[in-house]
Scaffold this motif. Structure first.
Motif, short mmCIF file in Angstrom:
data_model
loop_
_atom_site.label_atom_id
_atom_site.label_comp_id
_atom_site.label_asym_id
_atom_site.label_seq_id
_atom_site.Cartn_x
_atom_site.Cartn_y
_atom_site.Cartn_z
N GLN A 83 0.83 -1.21 0.00
CA GLN A 83 0.00 0.00 0.00
C GLN A 83 0.86 1.26 0.00
O GLN A 83 0.55 2.25 -0.67
CB GLN A 83 -0.92 0.00 1.21
N SER A 84 1.95 1.19 0.77
CA SER A 84 2.84 2.37 0.80
C SER A 84 3.43 2.63 -0.56
O SER A 84 3.58 3.79 -0.99
CB SER A 84 3.95 2.16 1.84
N LEU A 85 3.79 1.58 -1.29
CA LEU A 85 4.35 1.76 -2.63
C LEU A 85 3.29 2.24 -3.62
O LEU A 85 3.57 3.03 -4.53
CB LEU A 85 4.98 0.46 -3.12
N ASP A 86 2.07 1.75 -3.46
CA ASP A 86 1.02 2.12 -4.41
C ASP A 86 0.64 3.59 -4.32
O ASP A 86 0.31 4.23 -5.33
CB ASP A 86 -0.22 1.26 -4.17
N VAL A 87 0.66 4.14 -3.13
CA VAL A 87 0.24 5.53 -2.96
C VAL A 87 1.37 6.51 -3.22
O VAL A 87 1.14 7.72 -3.29
CB VAL A 87 -0.33 5.76 -1.54
N SER A 88 2.59 6.01 -3.31
CA SER A 88 3.72 6.91 -3.54
C SER A 88 3.87 7.13 -5.04
O SER A 88 3.71 6.20 -5.84
CB SER A 88 5.00 6.36 -2.93
N ALA A 89 4.20 8.32 -5.40
CA ALA A 89 4.42 8.66 -6.81
C ALA A 89 5.90 8.97 -6.98
O ALA A 89 6.37 10.05 -6.65
CB ALA A 89 3.58 9.86 -7.23
N VAL A 90 6.62 7.94 -7.43
CA VAL A 90 8.06 8.07 -7.54
C VAL A 90 8.40 8.14 -9.03
O VAL A 90 8.00 7.26 -9.79
CB VAL A 90 8.77 6.89 -6.87
N SER A 91 9.15 9.17 -9.38
CA SER A 91 9.53 9.31 -10.78
C SER A 91 11.02 9.23 -11.00
O SER A 91 11.47 8.84 -12.07
CB SER A 91 8.99 10.65 -11.34
N GLU A 92 11.80 9.60 -10.01
CA GLU A 92 13.23 9.61 -10.18
C GLU A 92 13.86 8.42 -9.44
O GLU A 92 13.30 7.93 -8.46
CB GLU A 92 13.82 10.90 -9.61
N ASP A 98 15.27 6.33 -2.14
CA ASP A 98 14.94 6.91 -0.84
C ASP A 98 13.62 6.35 -0.31
O ASP A 98 13.49 6.06 0.89
CB ASP A 98 14.84 8.45 -0.96
N ALA A 99 12.68 6.17 -1.20
CA ALA A 99 11.38 5.64 -0.76
C ALA A 99 11.51 4.21 -0.26
O ALA A 99 10.90 3.83 0.75
CB ALA A 99 10.38 5.72 -1.92
N VAL A 180 9.96 -15.36 6.10
CA VAL A 180 8.76 -15.27 5.27
C VAL A 180 9.02 -14.24 4.18
O VAL A 180 9.51 -13.13 4.46
CB VAL A 180 7.53 -14.86 6.10
N GLY A 181 8.73 -14.60 2.93
CA GLY A 181 8.99 -13.70 1.82
C GLY A 181 7.80 -13.53 0.91
O GLY A 181 6.96 -14.43 0.79
N ASN A 182 7.73 -12.34 0.22
CA ASN A 182 6.66 -12.08 -0.75
C ASN A 182 7.16 -11.02 -1.73
O ASN A 182 8.16 -10.33 -1.49
CB ASN A 182 5.41 -11.59 -0.03
N LEU A 183 6.45 -10.89 -2.85
CA LEU A 183 6.82 -9.93 -3.89
C LEU A 183 6.17 -8.57 -3.63
O LEU A 183 4.99 -8.49 -3.21
CB LEU A 183 6.39 -10.44 -5.25
N LEU A 184 6.92 -7.55 -3.92
CA LEU A 184 6.40 -6.18 -3.95
C LEU A 184 6.56 -5.64 -5.36
O LEU A 184 7.64 -5.79 -5.98
CB LEU A 184 7.14 -5.29 -2.95
N ARG A 185 5.53 -5.00 -5.90
CA ARG A 185 5.58 -4.45 -7.26
C ARG A 185 5.52 -2.93 -7.18
O ARG A 185 4.74 -2.35 -6.42
CB ARG A 185 4.42 -4.98 -8.09
N MET A 186 6.33 -2.33 -7.98
CA MET A 186 6.34 -0.86 -8.06
C MET A 186 5.05 -0.37 -8.73
O MET A 186 4.42 -1.12 -9.48
CB MET A 186 7.55 -0.37 -8.84
N PRO A 187 4.66 0.87 -8.45
CA PRO A 187 3.39 1.36 -9.01
C PRO A 187 3.35 1.29 -10.52
O PRO A 187 2.27 1.04 -11.10
CB PRO A 187 3.33 2.80 -8.51
N ASP A 188 4.48 1.46 -11.18
CA ASP A 188 4.46 1.42 -12.64
C ASP A 188 4.40 -0.01 -13.16
O ASP A 188 4.22 -0.25 -14.36
CB ASP A 188 5.67 2.14 -13.23
N GLY A 189 4.63 -1.02 -12.29
CA GLY A 189 4.54 -2.43 -12.68
C GLY A 189 5.71 -2.95 -13.43
O GLY A 189 5.72 -4.10 -13.86
#
Length: 545
Positions: A83-92, A98-99, A180-189
């Protein structure tokens, strides 16, 4: 041909046998030791099995509880991170780094103090699922992530976990952990990261170690306690039994006045009472038998001595009649000869009865001197040469070992050999009689071998009975008293030796006398075999019993 074991192996087996020999001896001789050792062994098995099952149950319960908590916290962390990654708008890129760093630190800070888990982020992952570590909380090392878990996380849609040992940075310690492990996807996919939660199980290991030590020491204490109880219980039973054994040994040694001490009214006390009654009954009967034996010995001795005077008178009269028998008619002459013969036999019988009475009364004594059995055998053969010639018997002395010197009573030993040779000449029907002499390290032997009628099965033991005859219908027409072999056996026993017989129908018989080389020693083994053909390949210094 079998090969011998190596010397080191033989020495090792010898050491093991020397160590185990006292234990085996204690096990065989002590009831108390057997009960205590058995109780200790069974207690160890039972307590060890129960403790192992308890430890396994506690370990399974703690692991399952820790797994449930870890999965719950990890799923909550994965959802929050995504959720934290989805709401963040990272472009650089710099802002992305940093995020992610902020995300990892934020997730790790929620583990509390001290931290209950550690977090590590790997990525971005390439198409094969591999990636370099990007960020990790303090204390966790990247090699702690197993390869199979990394592959499961990269290729799965759900969280995966495994049990492993995690390396701690800065130390050589490896602690059990659930990762315990799981995948995280960046907002751009376009990029994927692997997020791992590592939950150390140090507290669980300490708890299990404490439980294991408690079970170990508690089980050891229970084993010792049960063994001590078994020792105390068996001691109450074994001590009276040992006392009864010692008193029984004293009774066997002739101390008939010994009795057990009676304490209380339990089973042991009743056993003591019964044992004392038995001892009193045995003492009374033994004393009665001793008194009867003394009366019998005195009667035989008195009668034998009283008969000497009339026998002497009858002997003088018989000698007069025998010397003048040529002047009698044929029937009177024959009567005088029969009277002389039977009188000789009666005197021999009286002499044998006196000798038997001395053995029965325990009054027989030895006059020990050095005796060469070879010279004795040759002397006996010379004495019986005329009798052997009349019966057509050839006498022969067989000796391969040279002089066989023993400490013995020459009169008694010569009487034994004379009796054996006379019996072989008179009753065996053998064309020749051999006297075999040999000696060994501790014993010497002389055997009388004939090749006549032999003995029936079972007669080799009966021949030494008093007044025993192989043929009950046969009359003693050759002067025998029926006591010769019985006296010979008593003489052999008095020397600490053996007199044994062997015979087979049609194969002849052999009587073997074995004596210790020195008075009072144990002969151990005879240098001559009892069965003639059995000793063909034996070492003459060893012989057979």
């Amino acid at each position: 041909m079998a090969r011998r074991a190596p010397r080191w192996l033989r020495r090792g087996l010898l050491r093991v046998r020397n160590v185990l020999s006292p234990v085996v001896s204690l096990w065989r001789r002590s009831i108390q030791a057997r009960v205590v050792i058995t109780t200790m062994a069974i207690s160890t098995l039972v307590i060890g099995g129960v403790g192992w099952l308890m430890l396994q149950g506690v370990a399974d319960g703690m692991v399952e509880a820790r797994r449930a908590v870890a999965l719950s916290e990890a799923r909550a962390g994965f959802n929050q991170a995504q959720q934290s990654l989805d709401v963040s708008a990272v472009s650089e890129a710099s802002s992305e780094i940093d995020a992610l760093r902020t995300l990892v630190n934020d997730l790790a800070s929620r583990s509390g103090s001290p931290p209950s888990y550690q977090v590590m982020l790997e990525g971005p992952l390439d198409p094969s699922g591999e990636g370099e570590a990007a960020f990790a909380s303090a204390g966790i090392a990247s090699p702690a992530i197993p390869d199979d878990l990394a592959r499961a996380v990269a290729g799965g849609e759900h969280a995966a976990y495994t049990f492993t040992r995690m390396s701690i940075e800065g130390t050589d310690e490896r602690s059990a952990a659930i990762i315990v492990g799981n995948l995280l996807r960046m907002p751009d996919g376009d990029e994927e990261f692997a997020l791992y939660y590592a939950f150390p199980m140090t507290d669980q290991e300490r708890t299990l170690s404490l439980v294991r030590n408690s079970l170990l020491y508690g089980g050891l204490a229970l084993v010792l306690l049960s063994s001590g109880v078994a020792w105390l219980v068996t001691r109450q039973v074994v001590t009276p039994v040992r006392l009864a054994r010692r008193i029984a040994e004293r009774l066997a040694d002739g101390r008939l006045e010994e009795r057990m001490v009676v304490r209380g009214e339990d089973d042991i006390a009743r056993l003591s009472v019964s044992f004392n009654k038995m001892a009193e009954s045995l003492q009374r009967q033994i004393r009665q038998l001793e008194e009867l034996s003394r009366l019998q010995h005195r009667f035989v001795s008195d009668v034998s001595h009283e008969l000497r005077t009339p026998i002497a008178t009858v002997r003088m009269a018989a000698d007069v009649l025998y010397d003048n028998r040529e002047h009698f008619d044929p029937s009177s002459e024959r009567s005088a000869e029969l009277l002389q013969t039977e009188l000789d036999r009666f005197e021999a019988l009286l002499s044998d009865l006196l000798e038997i009475s001395r053995f029965d009364a325990g009054a027989a004594r030895l006059e020990v001197e050095a005796v060469d059995l070879v010279d004795l055998a040759e002397r006996v053969c010379a004495q019986y040469a005329p009798l052997a010639a009349r019966h057509g018997v050839e006498l022969e002395v067989v000796n391969r070992d040279g002089p066989a010197v023993v400490d013995a009573d020459v009169r008694r030993i010569e009487r034994i050999v004379r009796n054996l040779v006379a019996n072989a000449i008179n009753y065996s029907g053998s064309p020749r009689v051999q006297l075999l002499v040999a000696h060994g390290a501790t014993s010497a032997a002389i055997a009388v071998r004939d090749f006549g009628v032999g003995l029936e099965p079972g007669q080799s033991q009966l021949v030494f009975n008093r007044f025993w005859r192989a043929d009950p219908a046969r009359e003693r027409s050759r002067g025998g008293t029926g006591l010769g072999l019985a006296i010979a056996l008593e003489d052999a026993v008095l020397h600490g030796g053996w007199l044994q017989a062997w015979g087979e129908p049609g194969e002849g018989a052999q009587f073997r006398l074995t004596l210790p080389r020195h008075a009072g020693d144990d002969p151990q083994r005879s240098p001559l075999p009892l069965v003639p053909d059995a000793g063909a390949g034996l070492d003459r210094t060893e012989g057979v019993r």
